[in-house]
Design a protein around this motif. Structure first.
Motif, PDB file in Angstrom:
ATOM      1  N   UNK A  40       6.244   0.388   3.404  1.00 22.45           N
ATOM      2  CA  UNK A  40       6.624   1.545   4.236  1.00 22.45           C
ATOM      3  C   UNK A  40       6.761   1.114   5.697  1.00 22.45           C
ATOM      4  N   UNK A  41       5.813   0.290   6.161  1.00 21.61           N
ATOM      5  CA  UNK A  41       5.865  -0.176   7.553  1.00 21.61           C
ATOM      6  C   UNK A  41       7.107  -1.024   7.799  1.00 21.61           C
ATOM      7  N   UNK A  42       7.422  -1.923   6.851  1.00 20.62           N
ATOM      8  CA  UNK A  42       8.591  -2.797   7.008  1.00 20.62           C
ATOM      9  C   UNK A  42       9.880  -1.993   7.031  1.00 20.62           C
ATOM     10  N   UNK A  43       9.922  -0.944   6.231  1.00 20.10           N
ATOM     11  CA  UNK A  43      11.136  -0.116   6.151  1.00 20.10           C
ATOM     12  C   UNK A  43      11.405   0.598   7.474  1.00 20.10           C
ATOM     13  N   UNK A  44      10.328   1.049   8.130  1.00 23.22           N
ATOM     14  CA  UNK A  44      10.507   1.841   9.345  1.00 23.22           C
ATOM     15  C   UNK A  44      10.505   0.993  10.627  1.00 23.22           C
ATOM     16  N   UNK A  45       9.590   0.016  10.731  1.00 26.10           N
ATOM     17  CA  UNK A  45       9.498  -0.722  11.999  1.00 26.10           C
ATOM     18  C   UNK A  45      10.249  -2.051  11.970  1.00 26.10           C
ATOM     19  N   UNK A  46      10.462  -2.611  10.750  1.00 24.41           N
ATOM     20  CA  UNK A  46      11.310  -3.801  10.562  1.00 24.41           C
ATOM     21  C   UNK A  46      10.945  -4.960  11.492  1.00 24.41           C
ATOM     22  N   UNK A  47       9.651  -5.248  11.609  1.00 26.86           N
ATOM     23  CA  UNK A  47       9.240  -6.426  12.380  1.00 26.86           C
ATOM     24  C   UNK A  47       7.943  -6.988  11.819  1.00 26.86           C
ATOM     25  N   UNK A  48       7.401  -7.987  12.490  1.00 26.65           N
ATOM     26  CA  UNK A  48       6.262  -8.754  11.983  1.00 26.65           C
ATOM     27  C   UNK A  48       5.013  -7.895  11.781  1.00 26.65           C
ATOM     28  N   UNK A  49       4.904  -6.759  12.475  1.00 30.46           N
ATOM     29  CA  UNK A  49       3.690  -5.937  12.386  1.00 30.46           C
ATOM     30  C   UNK A  49       3.546  -5.271  11.016  1.00 30.46           C
ATOM     31  N   UNK A  50       4.610  -5.229  10.246  1.00 32.67           N
ATOM     32  CA  UNK A  50       4.498  -4.727   8.871  1.00 32.67           C
ATOM     33  C   UNK A  50       3.610  -5.648   8.039  1.00 32.67           C
ATOM     34  N   UNK A  51       3.744  -6.959   8.247  1.00 31.79           N
ATOM     35  CA  UNK A  51       2.907  -7.929   7.538  1.00 31.79           C
ATOM     36  C   UNK A  51       1.458  -7.813   8.011  1.00 31.79           C
ATOM     37  N   UNK A  52       1.268  -7.578   9.321  1.00 28.09           N
ATOM     38  CA  UNK A  52      -0.076  -7.418   9.883  1.00 28.09           C
ATOM     39  C   UNK A  52      -0.762  -6.198   9.277  1.00 28.09           C
ATOM     40  N   UNK A  53      -0.046  -5.093   9.165  1.00 22.61           N
ATOM     41  CA  UNK A  53      -0.603  -3.856   8.585  1.00 22.61           C
ATOM     42  C   UNK A  53      -1.008  -4.091   7.135  1.00 22.61           C
ATOM     43  N   UNK A  54      -0.151  -4.749   6.376  1.00 22.61           N
ATOM     44  CA  UNK A  54      -0.484  -5.031   4.978  1.00 22.61           C
ATOM     45  C   UNK A  54      -1.748  -5.891   4.877  1.00 22.61           C
ATOM     46  N   UNK A  55      -1.830  -6.918   5.709  1.00 25.66           N
ATOM     47  CA  UNK A  55      -2.954  -7.861   5.688  1.00 25.66           C
ATOM     48  C   UNK A  55      -4.279  -7.165   5.998  1.00 25.66           C
ATOM     49  N   UNK A  56      -4.313  -6.366   7.045  1.00 24.54           N
ATOM     50  CA  UNK A  56      -5.553  -5.678   7.425  1.00 24.54           C
ATOM     51  C   UNK A  56      -5.923  -4.590   6.416  1.00 24.54           C
ATOM     52  N   UNK A  57      -4.918  -3.885   5.902  1.00 25.51           N
ATOM     53  CA  UNK A  57      -5.190  -2.825   4.924  1.00 25.51           C
ATOM     54  C   UNK A  57      -5.847  -3.403   3.674  1.00 25.51           C
ATOM     55  N   UNK A  58      -5.366  -4.555   3.225  1.00 20.33           N
ATOM     56  CA  UNK A  58      -5.961  -5.183   2.038  1.00 20.33           C
ATOM     57  C   UNK A  58      -7.442  -5.484   2.269  1.00 20.33           C
ATOM     58  N   UNK A  59      -7.771  -6.095   3.398  1.00 17.88           N
ATOM     59  CA  UNK A  59      -9.156  -6.468   3.672  1.00 17.88           C
ATOM     60  C   UNK A  59     -10.076  -5.255   3.774  1.00 17.88           C
ATOM     61  N   UNK A  60      -9.618  -4.205   4.422  1.00 18.70           N
ATOM     62  CA  UNK A  60     -10.438  -2.998   4.586  1.00 18.70           C
ATOM     63  C   UNK A  60     -10.724  -2.347   3.236  1.00 18.70           C
ATOM     64  N   UNK A  61      -9.690  -2.162   2.435  1.00 18.82           N
ATOM     65  CA  UNK A  61      -9.864  -1.511   1.131  1.00 18.82           C
ATOM     66  C   UNK A  61     -10.719  -2.368   0.202  1.00 18.82           C
TER      67      UNK A  61
END
Length: 482
Positions: A165-186
Motif C-alpha cells: 500500500x505504501x509503495x503504491x501511494x508514495x512510490x519511494x524507498x520509505x515503502x520498504x522502510x515501513x514494511x521492515x519496521x512493521x514486520x519487526x513490531x508485529x
C-alpha cells in the motif's frame, strides 16, 4: 525409546516447523518483493541494502551472543533470562544511538543525503528486536518452531500489505522502510503473546559474567564474519552505482530464499541437539553429518537448477529492467555449496563451548578475505564477485580443520557423505539445460525446466536412496500425518 530415535523425532519435528516458518514467511516476502520491485527502482533497494548492513551488524551482537549462551547453558533459570533481557535491551538502545549519530557521516561517504532518515528509521529495529530475543531463546530451547512460524507468518502478511500500500501511494524507498519496521513490531508483539513465560526484570552481575564469558567470543567471531560478509555490499555501493547494488542485493535475496534459508533453518535446529550430545564426540559427528546431508539433499538441486534457469527466472518474475541480476545470480549461487559445509562446521563451536577457537578461526579467515578483496577491488563487478567464491572455498577449508580438532570429523568424511547428492544434482542440471534446445520461450523454459528438474532429481534420489531419501521422506510424512 532410544536416544537415537528421540533425537531423530526432535530433529524431524524441529526441521519441519522451522522450514514451515522460514518458507511461509519467505514465500510471502518473496511475492511482496516482486510486487515492490515492479513498483520501485533498483536504486531504492540499493539504498536500503546499505542501511541494513549496519543494523544487521549491531543486531548480531544480541542474536549470536546471549541468546546462544542461554541455549548452551543447561542449568539456566529465570535470573539468567532476566539478566540477558536487560543486557539485550541496553545493547539495543546503545546500538541505535550510535547509528543515529553516525547516519550523517555515512550519508556523506556515499554522497546520498537520503541515507540519513532511512538509517535512523530502519535502526529502530535494534530496540524493537531487543524485546523479542528472550522469547526466541525460550522457543529454541524447547525446539518449538511451530509457535515462531505462527508469529513470523502473521507478521509477514501484515507488514507485506503495509509495504505494498505504501509503495503504491508514495512510490519511494520509505515503502520498504515501513514494511521492515512493521514486520519487526508485529513479530515481537506476537512472540510475547505466545511465549507464556514470565520473569522479574532483574540483573545479576554474576550471571552476566557467566553468560558473557561464553558469549563475547561468539559475538566477536560473528561480528567479524558479518562485517566482512557485508563489506561487498558496502564496496559495491561506493565503487559502482546504487542500481548495481540493487541488482546484487536482489541476487543475494533470491539466494537466501532458495537455499541459504534452508541451511539456516536446519542449522538452528541442529544447535540444541548438538548441545545435548556435547560430551559424546561420536554422537556429535553422527548428528552433524545427518543434518548436513539432509540439508544438502534440498539445497544442492535448488542451487543447480536456479543457476541453469537464472535468466528466465529473473525476467519472468521481475521484468527486463532487472535482467542484470541474472548474471550476478550465477556468481553468488556457487557460494552456497561451500557456505553449507562452513555453517554446519561453525555450529560445532556452540556445542563444544570452544568459543576462543571460533574467534581465532574468524581472525585467520579474514586475513585471507582481505588479501582476495584487495586483489580484486579495482576489477569489474563480475571479477569482484569471483573473488567472493574463492574466499568461500578458503573459509570452508579452515572451518573443517577446526571441526576435526574438536570432534574428529574430517573434510574427506564430509565430502564423501555429500558426494552422492552433488552427483545427483549435477545430472539433474544437465537434464534441465536441455530445455533451452526445446524452446526459446522464457515461460516454457522456466515451467518445463522446473518440472524436469523436480521429477529427475526425485527419481534419482529414490532409485539410489541417496542420503536415506526413502527413510527421511517416510519419517517426514508420518510426522505431518500426526
Amino acid at each position: 525409546m532410544s536416544d537415537n530415535t528421540n533425537i531423530k523425532k526432535k530433529a524431524v519435528k524441529g526441521v519441519a516447523w522451522s522450514a514451515i516458518e522460514r518458507f511461509s514467511v519467505q514465500g510471502v516476502q518473496f511475492i511482496i518483493s516482486i510486487i515492490l520491485a515492479r513498483l520501485l527502482t533498483p536504486s531504492d533497494f540499493g539504498l536500503v541494502a546499505i542501511v541494513l548492513v549496519f543494523s544487521t551488524i549491531f543486531q548480531a551482537i544480541n542474536e549470536s551472543g546471549f541468546n546462544t549462551a542461554l541455549v548452551h547453558k543447561q542449568d539456566r533459570d529465570n535470573l539468567d533470562f532476566s539478566t540477558a533481557f536487560v543486557t539485550n535491551l541496553a545493547i539495543g538502545v546503545i546500538s541505535y544511538c550510535i547509528l543515529f549519530f553516525l547516519a550523517p557521516l555515512i550519508a556523506k561517504f556515499y554522497e546520498n543525503e537520503n541515507l540519513i532518515n532511512v538509517m535512523r528509521l530502519c535502526s529502530l529495529s535494534l530496540i524493537i528486536n531487543a524485546f523479542g530475543l528472550i522469547p526466541m531463546a525460550v522457543f529454541t530451547i524447547r525446539v518449538d518452531f511451530k509457535t515462531q512460524a505462527r508469529a513470523s507468518f502473521t507478521a509477514a502478511v501484515i507488514s507485506g500489505l503495509a509495504g505494498i500500500v505504501s509503495a503504491y501511494y508514495i512510490k519511494n524507498v520509505y515503502a520498504i522502510v515501513i514494511q521492515y519496521l512493521a514486520y519487526n513490531i508485529v513479530y515481537v508483539s506476537l512472540m510475547w503473546m505466545f511465549v507464556k513465560y514470565s520473569f522479574n526484570v532483574r540483573f545479576s552481575t554474576e550471571r552476566f559474567k557467566s553468560l558473557w564469558n561464553y558469549a563475547y567470543k561468539l559475538i566477536l567471531a560473528r561480528l567479524i564474519y558479518l562485517i566482512f560478509d557485508d563489506i561487498y555490499s558496502l564496496a559495491i555501493g561506493k565503487l559502482y552505482t546504487p542500481a548495481q547494488l540493487g541488482f546484487y542485493n536482489r541476487a543475494n535475496s533470491f539466494r537466501q530464499v532458495s537455499s541459504k534459508n534452508i541451511i539456516n533453518i536446519v542449522q538452528r535446529v541442529s544447535v540444541p541437539l548438538l548441545c545435548e550430545n556435547q560430551k559424546d564426540n561420536l554422537a556429535m559427528v553422527r548428528v552433524h553429518l545427518k543434518f548436513m546431508k539432509a540439508t544438502a539433499l534440498m539445497v544442492f538441486p535448488i542451487v543447480t537448477g536456479l543457476m541453469v534457469l537464472s535468466k528466465p527466472f529473473i525476467t519472468v518474475l521481475l521484468g527486463e529492467k532487472w535482467l542484470p541480476t541474472a548474471d550476478l545470480f550465477l556468481l553468488v549461487c556457487p557460494i552456497e555449496f561451500f557456505y553449507l559445509i562452513s555453517t554446519f562446521n561453525r555450529n560445532i563451536y556452540n556445542a563444544t563451548g570452544k568459543t576462543d577457537w571460533a574467534l581465532q578461526s574468524e581472525i585467520v579467515k579474514k586475513m585471507f578475505f582481505i588479501l582476495i578483496f584487495l586483489i580484486t577491488l579495482n576489477s569489474s563487478l563480475q571479477v569482484f564477485l569471483i573473488g567472493l567464491i574463492i574466499i568461500s572455498i578458503l573459509e570452508m577449508l579452515y572451518d573443517t580443520y577446526f571441526a576435526k580438532k574438536q570432534i574428529g570429523v574430517t573434510l574427506f568424511e564430509q565430502l564423501k557423505s555429500l558426494l552422492p547428492v552433488l552427483l545427483a544434482s549435477a545430472v539433474m542440471g544437465l537434464l534441465v539445460s536441455f530445455v533451452y534446445f526445446i524452446t526459446s520461450n522464457i515461460y516454457f523454459q522456466l515451467i518445463i525446466g522446473v518440472i524436469i528438474g523436480v521429477v529427475s532429481y526425485t527419481f534419482i534420489c529414490y532409485c539410489f536412496d541417496i542420503s536415506d531419501f526413502k527413510a527421511n521422506v517416510t519419517i517426514f510424512l508420518k510426522s505431518k500425518i500426526r
